[in-house]
Enzyme design. Structure first.
Site, PDB file in Angstrom:
ATOM      1  N   LYS A  59     -69.864   6.205 -38.925  1.00  0.00           N
ATOM      2  CA  LYS A  59     -69.964   5.021 -39.635  1.00  0.00           C
ATOM      3  C   LYS A  59     -70.298   5.279 -41.168  1.00  0.00           C
ATOM      4  O   LYS A  59     -70.197   4.676 -41.962  1.00  0.00           O
ATOM      5  CB  LYS A  59     -70.560   3.808 -38.811  1.00  0.00           C
ATOM      6  CG  LYS A  59     -69.785   3.247 -37.702  1.00  0.00           C
ATOM      7  CD  LYS A  59     -70.157   2.134 -36.978  1.00  0.00           C
ATOM      8  CE  LYS A  59     -69.238   1.613 -36.230  1.00  0.00           C
ATOM      9  NZ  LYS A  59     -69.403   2.287 -34.839  1.00  0.00           N
TER      10      LYS A  59
HETATM   11  C1  LIG Z   1     -68.497   2.102 -33.866  1.00  0.00           C
HETATM   12  C2  LIG Z   1     -68.335   3.599 -33.317  1.00  0.00           C
HETATM   13  C3  LIG Z   1     -67.170   3.687 -32.409  1.00  0.00           C
HETATM   14  C4  LIG Z   1     -66.030   2.540 -32.214  1.00  0.00           C
HETATM   15  O1  LIG Z   1     -65.312   2.400 -33.593  1.00  0.00           O
HETATM   16  P1  LIG Z   1     -64.321   0.947 -33.907  1.00  0.00           P
HETATM   17  O2  LIG Z   1     -64.078   1.305 -35.273  1.00  0.00           O
HETATM   18  O3  LIG Z   1     -65.234  -0.045 -33.592  1.00  0.00           O
HETATM   19  O4  LIG Z   1     -63.269   1.043 -32.935  1.00  0.00           O
HETATM   20  C5  LIG Z   1     -67.026   4.820 -31.652  1.00  0.00           C
HETATM   21  N1  LIG Z   1     -67.914   5.493 -31.550  1.00  0.00           N
HETATM   22  C6  LIG Z   1     -68.999   5.375 -32.020  1.00  0.00           C
HETATM   23  C7  LIG Z   1     -70.028   6.528 -31.992  1.00  0.00           C
HETATM   24  C8  LIG Z   1     -69.482   4.328 -32.857  1.00  0.00           C
HETATM   25  O5  LIG Z   1     -70.429   4.042 -33.683  1.00  0.00           O
END
Ligand SMILES: *Cc1c(COP(=O)(O)O)cnc(C)c1O
Length: 459
Positions: A111
């Protein structure tokens, strides 16, 4: 580029509105009115660029007159200067698959890649508009940390992060709650992630409240996040130089990351299949395999960032499935809200299967995958990434298979310990958080109390 809402495509929005608002006033999600499709020659011309230069080329057409190309260039370079890899991401080979490590940013989760950019977009926006903005965001663990790191210490902007009390890992919480900057507020909600997300949605919908504090959001529905994530699909595709079909397996919760892959495909990147890999909260797996998009109660798993029953970004796909019909999309979303489910018709399921496959993974399967990958390749996958890898194994598809590794294993030490008996430790730069004082307040799952808390902090 002009944008529209999935629930009303007659009104146009600029990128600036899309970025600052997050969600359209009609409750729909923003999408481009028209998507630029790259030709093979255009794709070739992008194929040798550094990650940063590629990001500039991919993102610029989407942001229209928000800033100049030169300004974007500075912001991209600044955003990725804090990453531990020169090219932001890393592609490693394990067996006949590849792992795309996306967790080399400041908070050890993919993210960061979008959020660092968003933080600098806000800073840029506020340097031109004399305003004060308050970001309110719900997190299942990683979004909050990434958003806090991107916003902390910036002028004229505060961030309030709602996480589900006792339902994020200790490391995830400490990364958020040990931040000392005065514009950062952590709130633990007595509820689950969907409760946090619903509180944020309700606060947005309460116009009197949201306007009075200039509320803005960075949740995964924010279009700016999607375009930042599309970049690594292109970058990875260009790293692979043979003729086999390319498939990506994506650990999925809110359908943001995998939607960015779908967007890349719409932009002309020759991706074969996108694998939606879920944990036991598998609404998307059920939707894709048998057409049942139906929320159940959230189960707590060892991959908490995917403990989600409502996949917010799915609405963008529903819009496409309904042949870009805004009224139809609005009706489907209303039905989901009222009845808690949407049975996807056969013809639309067939459309989905052109681009997507899916699998789910149980807790035990996740721990076994972590162990197996560690034994065979001496690589430790975090539980989310292990779900991507496990789903790929279950589906057993031919081709150039890439698994997105979305978090560093040290964020989930309990699961790693349980699986392979190794106490995975934080990188040196982050060791200090374990002994640092934490700052967060616990609030009940109640909109009035949450709003009161926020108002008080802003006085
Ligand atoms: C947010 C997240 C996901 C999922 O991503 P999305 O865009 O919500 O589908 C998967 N793995 C980790 C470690 C995350 O932080």
């Amino acid at each position: 580029m002009k944008y529209i809402s999935t629930r009303d495509n007659s009104k146009e929005y600029s990128f600036e509105e899309v970025f600052i608002k997050g969600l359209a006033d009609d409750g729909g999600l923003f999408i481009p009115k028209k998507i630029k499709k790259y030709t093979t020659e255009e794709l070739n011309s992008l194929s040798n660029l550094s990650y940063q230069d590629l990001a500039k080329k991919i993102i610029f057409p989407f942001i229209g007159d928000f800033m100049t190309e030169a300004e974007l260039s500075l912001i991209v370079d600044k955003s990725y200067s804090s990453f531990r890899k020169d090219n932001v991401v890393d592609l490693i080979k394990i067996g006949d698959a590849k792992i795309l490590e996306l967790f080399h940013g400041p908070t050890l989760a993919f993210k960061d890649i979008a959020m660092q950019l968003l933080g600098n977009f806000y800073e840029y926006y506020l340097s031109k508009n004399s305003k004060q903005i308050n970001i309110i965001v719900a997190t299942s663990g990683d979004t909050g940390a990434a958003a806090i790191d991107a916003i902390k210490g910036k002028e004229n902007i505060n961030i309030f992060v709602l996480h589900p009390h006792n339902k994020v890992s200790q490391v995830q919480r400490k990364i958020m709650s040990t931040v000392k900057e005065k514009n950062v507020f952590n709130i633990a909600i007595n509820g689950n992630f969907d409760d946090c997300q619903n509180l944020v949605k309700a606060m947005f919908a309460d116009k009197e409240f949201s306007n009075s504090i200039n509320m803005s959001g960075v949740n995964s529905i924010n279009w700016a996040r999607i375009i930042a994530q599309a970049v690594y699909y292109f970058y990875t595709y260009f790293q692979i130089r043979d003729d086999r079909l390319v498939n990506f397996s994506v650990p999925t919760g809110n359908f943001g990351d995998v939607y960015a892959g779908y967007l890349s495909k719409k932009m002309g990147l020759p991706i074969n299949k996108l694998i939606v890999a879920t944990n036991q909260n598998d609404i998307l797996h059920r939707a894709i395999t048998n057409g049942k998009y139906e929320a159940e109660t959230v189960i707590e798993t060892n991959s908490p960032s995917m403990d989600i029953q409502i996949a917010s970004n799915f609405e963008r796909l529903i819009y496409d499935l309904n042949d870009f019909n805004d009224v139809e999309t609005g009706n489907v979303m209303k039905k989901i809200k009222e009845e808690g489910k949407y049975i996807i018709p056969k013809d639309k399921l067939q459309k989905i299967s052109k681009d997507f496959l899916s699998e789910n993974m149980s807790e035990t399967e996740v721990l076994n995958i972590i162990k197996d990958v560690h034994n065979r390749y001496n690589v430790i996958l975090d539980p989310h990434s292990a779900i991507g890898f496990g789903a790929l194994k279950k589906i057993n598809i031919e081709g150039n298979n890439i698994v997105l590794a979305t978090a560093h294993p040290c964020k989930f030490p309990d699961a790693i310990d349980k699986s392979i008996g190794i106490k995975s430790s934080l990188p040196n730069e982050l060791q200090y958080i374990m002994n640092e004082k934490e700052n967060y307040d616990i609030i009940s799952n109640n909109i009035n109390e949450t709003q009161k808390y926020i108002k008080e902090k802003l006085q």
